[in-house]
Scaffold this active site. Structure first.
Site, PDB file in Angstrom:
ATOM      1  N   ASP A  96     -89.596 -28.276 -23.840  1.00 40.85           N
ATOM      2  CA  ASP A  96     -90.690 -29.100 -23.612  1.00 40.85           C
ATOM      3  C   ASP A  96     -91.491 -30.463 -24.231  1.00 40.85           C
ATOM      4  OD1 ASP A  96     -91.098 -28.672 -20.597  1.00 40.85           O
ATOM      5  OD2 ASP A  96     -92.958 -26.900 -21.568  1.00 40.85           O
TER       6      ASP A  96
ATOM      7  N   PRO B 276    -101.287 -18.502  -2.664  1.00 43.45           N
ATOM      8  CA  PRO B 276    -100.752 -18.269  -4.211  1.00 43.45           C
ATOM      9  C   PRO B 276    -102.027 -19.256  -4.745  1.00 43.45           C
ATOM     10  CG  PRO B 276     -98.802 -18.419  -2.351  1.00 43.45           C
ATOM     11  CD  PRO B 276     -99.813 -18.894  -1.754  1.00 43.45           C
ATOM     12  N   THR B 277    -102.195 -20.462  -4.823  1.00 42.95           N
ATOM     13  CA  THR B 277    -102.858 -21.280  -5.539  1.00 42.95           C
ATOM     14  C   THR B 277    -104.507 -20.680  -5.215  1.00 42.95           C
ATOM     15  OG1 THR B 277    -101.632 -23.284  -4.628  1.00 42.95           O
ATOM     16  CG2 THR B 277    -104.548 -23.365  -5.490  1.00 42.95           C
TER      17      THR B 277
ATOM     18  N   LYS C 280     -94.645 -33.668  -5.477  1.00 43.77           N
ATOM     19  CA  LYS C 280     -94.046 -33.046  -4.461  1.00 43.77           C
ATOM     20  C   LYS C 280     -92.382 -32.993  -5.556  1.00 43.77           C
ATOM     21  CE  LYS C 280     -91.747 -35.380  -0.601  1.00 43.77           C
ATOM     22  NZ  LYS C 280     -90.943 -35.442  -1.004  1.00 43.77           N
ATOM     23  N   ASP C 281     -91.601 -32.545  -4.844  1.00 47.83           N
ATOM     24  CA  ASP C 281     -90.038 -31.853  -5.633  1.00 47.83           C
ATOM     25  C   ASP C 281     -90.049 -33.450  -5.568  1.00 47.83           C
ATOM     26  OD1 ASP C 281     -91.515 -29.539  -5.963  1.00 47.83           O
ATOM     27  OD2 ASP C 281     -89.562 -28.843  -3.999  1.00 47.83           O
TER      28      ASP C 281
ATOM     29  N   CYS D 274     -72.416 -32.821 -33.339  1.00 47.56           N
ATOM     30  CA  CYS D 274     -72.437 -30.966 -34.672  1.00 47.56           C
ATOM     31  C   CYS D 274     -71.233 -30.212 -34.491  1.00 47.56           C
ATOM     32  CB  CYS D 274     -74.162 -30.773 -33.813  1.00 47.56           C
ATOM     33  SG  CYS D 274     -74.356 -29.646 -34.925  1.00 47.56           S
ATOM     34  N   LEU D 275     -71.269 -29.356 -33.816  1.00 46.15           N
ATOM     35  CA  LEU D 275     -70.078 -28.154 -33.424  1.00 46.15           C
ATOM     36  C   LEU D 275     -68.679 -29.315 -32.756  1.00 46.15           C
ATOM     37  CD1 LEU D 275     -69.006 -25.962 -33.657  1.00 46.15           C
ATOM     38  CD2 LEU D 275     -69.335 -24.679 -31.534  1.00 46.15           C
TER      39      LEU D 275
ATOM     40  N   GLN E 135     -67.172 -30.883 -35.640  1.00 45.29           N
ATOM     41  CA  GLN E 135     -66.210 -30.184 -36.294  1.00 45.29           C
ATOM     42  C   GLN E 135     -64.980 -29.176 -36.348  1.00 45.29           C
ATOM     43  OE1 GLN E 135     -69.646 -26.222 -37.079  1.00 45.29           O
ATOM     44  NE2 GLN E 135     -70.935 -28.092 -38.361  1.00 45.29           N
TER      45      GLN E 135
ATOM     46  N   ARG F 109     -76.060 -25.184 -39.705  1.00 38.77           N
ATOM     47  CA  ARG F 109     -75.297 -25.037 -41.477  1.00 38.77           C
ATOM     48  C   ARG F 109     -73.526 -25.283 -42.344  1.00 38.77           C
ATOM     49  NH1 ARG F 109     -77.236 -20.206 -38.355  1.00 38.77           N
ATOM     50  NH2 ARG F 109     -79.399 -19.465 -39.028  1.00 38.77           N
TER      51      ARG F 109
ATOM     52  N   HIS G 249     -77.803 -34.540 -33.788  1.00 38.01           N
ATOM     53  CA  HIS G 249     -77.896 -34.955 -32.630  1.00 38.01           C
ATOM     54  C   HIS G 249     -78.579 -35.664 -32.041  1.00 38.01           C
ATOM     55  CE1 HIS G 249     -76.613 -30.279 -32.035  1.00 38.01           C
ATOM     56  NE2 HIS G 249     -77.474 -30.398 -33.363  1.00 38.01           N
TER      57      HIS G 249
ATOM     58  N   GLU H  22     -79.230 -36.727 -29.073  1.00 38.22           N
ATOM     59  CA  GLU H  22     -79.232 -36.365 -28.266  1.00 38.22           C
ATOM     60  C   GLU H  22     -80.693 -36.551 -27.925  1.00 38.22           C
ATOM     61  OE1 GLU H  22     -77.602 -34.408 -29.205  1.00 38.22           O
ATOM     62  OE2 GLU H  22     -77.799 -32.463 -28.712  1.00 38.22           O
TER      63      GLU H  22
HETATM   64  N1  GLN Z   1     -72.841 -24.099 -35.657  1.00 37.17           N
HETATM   65  C1  GLN Z   1     -72.421 -24.794 -35.685  1.00 37.17           C
HETATM   66  C2  GLN Z   1     -73.449 -25.012 -37.349  1.00 37.17           C
HETATM   67  O1  GLN Z   1     -73.632 -24.494 -37.794  1.00 37.17           O
HETATM   68  C3  GLN Z   1     -72.045 -26.035 -35.555  1.00 37.17           C
HETATM   69  C4  GLN Z   1     -74.095 -25.915 -35.596  1.00 37.17           C
HETATM   70  C5  GLN Z   1     -74.355 -26.806 -33.702  1.00 37.17           C
HETATM   71  O2  GLN Z   1     -73.814 -27.688 -33.481  1.00 37.17           O
HETATM   72  N2  GLN Z   1     -76.368 -27.015 -33.574  1.00 37.17           N
HETATM   73  O3  GLN Z   1     -72.736 -25.890 -38.671  1.00 37.17           O
END
Ligand code: GLN
Length: 558
Positions: free
Chosen positions: A72, A190-191, A239-240, A383-384, A387, A464, A509, A511
């Site tokens: 959130d 319900p309300t 409303k949706d 990230c991953l 890698q 990590r 990240h 995002e």
């Molecule tokens: N598993 C990977 C790491 O720990 C990537 C983590 C991720 O994508 N947030 O570095």
């Protein structure tokens, strides 16, 4: 002037969009020139959601200060300008951890430590902390009214009204008014029950946000108002809507902000929602579609990638495009022949491998990345996804057989991705993640530089493992470009392939920092590249079809 408080609770069922409601109220108040902050209390016992499975809890949202928080908070940041930190998300577990530490230190001077007043005092102190320097603090209480776990939080907000009075506190209750098909009727019971539950703990809601799939008639509103003891004008149709970014406009139409200001005895300027109106206009007037394939592991539960999905939507909206997102289970690409891999991947304008943990699906991700690299399909690794892009490059371009991340293969002959500590021989301790905001220095004249338009950025991390600089030389010699690093050069932050139209990956990240009104450049440029690639591919197909029609023998010879 001290801040005023809006407390947001939820009733009937979970998942009614309390977080979105809180964020949208924040957005509306900002549109009237007020300064807001938002916070969430989660009644569960985990200290934070960092250790919870994405299937259980959805995404872990990371703030600049490295707090692992509830998703959130992502809504709060996307809808408002509030600066969030670990102060903005508290769980029962973290509150108790703090209280027990105080008790062990003897801070309570021999008193019996109890839920009231000690726990409720901590809750109130946490609320007051985020309310400094703002006009309005919006406090969301997780869970549903009636849960045993949320009682101390409910008690704390009841006390806040008692302490501060009616003009400085407001109770907003998000509830459900379902349409029952068999009776062809909207049901208010319900309300009524939910409000009764709130009343039994001493809280009279001021505003009811009624989630429903159709507008509430005047009669229904009057009935709910009568039974729930609220003003008729305070029964709001929530409303949706097709896009979450429409919620502030829906609330504005229902006059939620005017009501809030009236109840809190506040003056503010007229609302200006023109930027949000523009976003919603784009949602309904898109010129074309862009199709992105996300190859990952938690794909069947979209909430695990909440911010990622939103960031892609922002990128698409920036180009007036509709986002067609397909989630591809990485494991499904493993043990397939090339024809089947091609068939599974060829429909995408862009391929993205997002963040993730654990070994499952890694080989499938590598297959998808190889496909994108070789076929020049725009690729974005996060990230991953960075890698795995490095592992794929090491194996298939540099020729380092068995290259891997030591997360997935401890015995790999080539640890292109590793934990820095492994090499230094330091034993792993708790809290080993690189978390929160880190500065990234960008190499001039790279794709990263073109995308960001600057040479220094700050982005959020949660991982990590890292790129192993020992492999930098052979990888760079083979054509990988390291386009971003931490200023001291220790960590690699971004890589790209200059001989590919759009192949970029980052260790952070992005995002988490994308907003509908400020789409993140890594996402908007990825979407643009994907769309252009899609157009080119379509044009080529059309040319091939025309050629096939006119000169089939030439096409057959190719
Ligand atoms: N598993 C990977 C790491 O720990 C990537 C983590 C991720 O994508 N947030 O570095």
């Amino acid at each position: 002037m001290p801040a005023k408080y809006i407390f947001v609770t939820g009733g009937v069922v979970s998942s009614l969009g309390k977080g979105l409601a809180a964020a949208s109220i924040g957005c509306l108040l900002e549109s009237r020139g007020l300064k807001v902050n938002l916070m969430k209390f989660d009644p569960y016992l985990n200290v934070d959601p960092g250790t919870m499975s994405p299937f259980q809890h959805g995404e872990v949202f990371v703030t600049d200060d490295g707090a692992e928080t509830d998703l959130d908070l992502g809504h709060y940041e996307r809808f408002t300008h509030a600066k969030l930190s670990r102060d903005n998300n508290w769980t029962t577990g973290r509150l108790y951890e703090q209280i027990i530490a105080k008790e062990r230190r003897g801070d309570y001077l021999g008193k019996t430590v109890q839920v009231i007043p000690h726990v409720t005092n901590e809750i109130k102190a946490a609320m007051k902390k985020v309310a400094q320097d703002v006009d309005v603090a919006i406090v969301e209480i997780g869970g549903t009214v009636g849960d045993i776990e949320s009682l101390p939080f409910m008690e704390a907000i009841r006390q806040m009204r008692q302490e501060l009075g009616r003009e400085d506190t407001l109770f907003v209750h998000v509830t459900l008014v379902p349409f029952i098909a068999a009776a062809q009727e909207l049901k208010t019971k319900p309300t009524q029950h939910s409000v009764k539950e709130l009343l039994s703990i001493g809280i009279q809601p001021d505003i009811l946000l009624c989630r429903t799939d159709r507008f509430l008639s005047k009669d229904i509103k009057a009935k709910i108002a009568l039974f729930c003891n609220v003003q008729e004008e305070a029964v709001i149709t929530a409303k949706d809507v097709a896009s979450v970014y429409e919620v502030p406009l829906v609330f504005a139409n229902e006059g939620v902000d005017t009501l809030v200001l009236k109840y809190l005895h506040m003056d503010a300027k007229d609302r200006d929602l023109s930027k949000w109106e523009d976003i919603v206009h784009r949602v309904y007037n898109r010129k074309d579609t862009v199709t992105i394939g996300i190859v990952g592991k938690y794909v069947e539960y979209e909430d695990s990638y909440k911010s990622l999905k939103e960031a892609l939507v922002h990128g698409a909206l920036a180009h007036n495009l509709k986002l067609q997102l397909n989630w591809i289970e990485a494991e499904g690409l493993e043990n397939c022949d090339q024809a089947s891999v091609n068939a599974q991947l060829e429909g995408y304008d862009g391929i993205l491998v997002p963040g993730g943990f654990g070994k499952r699906g890694i080989e499938g991700m590598l297959i998808a990345i190889r496909y994108a690299r070789e076929n020049k399909v725009p690729y974005f690794g996060i990230c991953l996804g960075m890698q795995t892009a490095c592992v794929e490059f090491a194996r298939n371009v540099v020729g380092l057989a068995g290259a891997n991340s030591s997360e997935f293969d401890q015995a790999t002959p080539h640890r292109v991705i590793y934990k820095l500590r492994e090499l230094r021989g330091v034993e792993e301790l708790g809290g080993t993640m690189r978390l929160g905001a880190w500065t990234c220095k960008i190499e001039p004249c790279t794709l990263a530089h073109r995308i960001y338009g600057k040479l220094e950025v700050s982005e959020r991390h949660r991982h990590r493992y890292e790129f192993n600089r020992e492999y930098e030389e052979p990888m760079v010699a083979a054509g990988l470009r390291i386009s971003g690093s931490t200023p001291d050069g220790t960590y690699v932050e971004m890589v790209e392939l200059p001989d590919h139209p759009h192949f970029i990956a980052c260790q952070f990240h992005p995002e988490f920092k994308s907003k509908p009104l400020e789409p993140h450049p890594l996402f908007s440029t990825f979407i643009k590249a994907a769309y252009e690639y899609g157009l080119k591919r379509k044009a080529e197909k059309e040319i091939a079809a025309v050629e096939m029609f006119h000169r089939p023998e030439k096409v057959a010879r190719r």
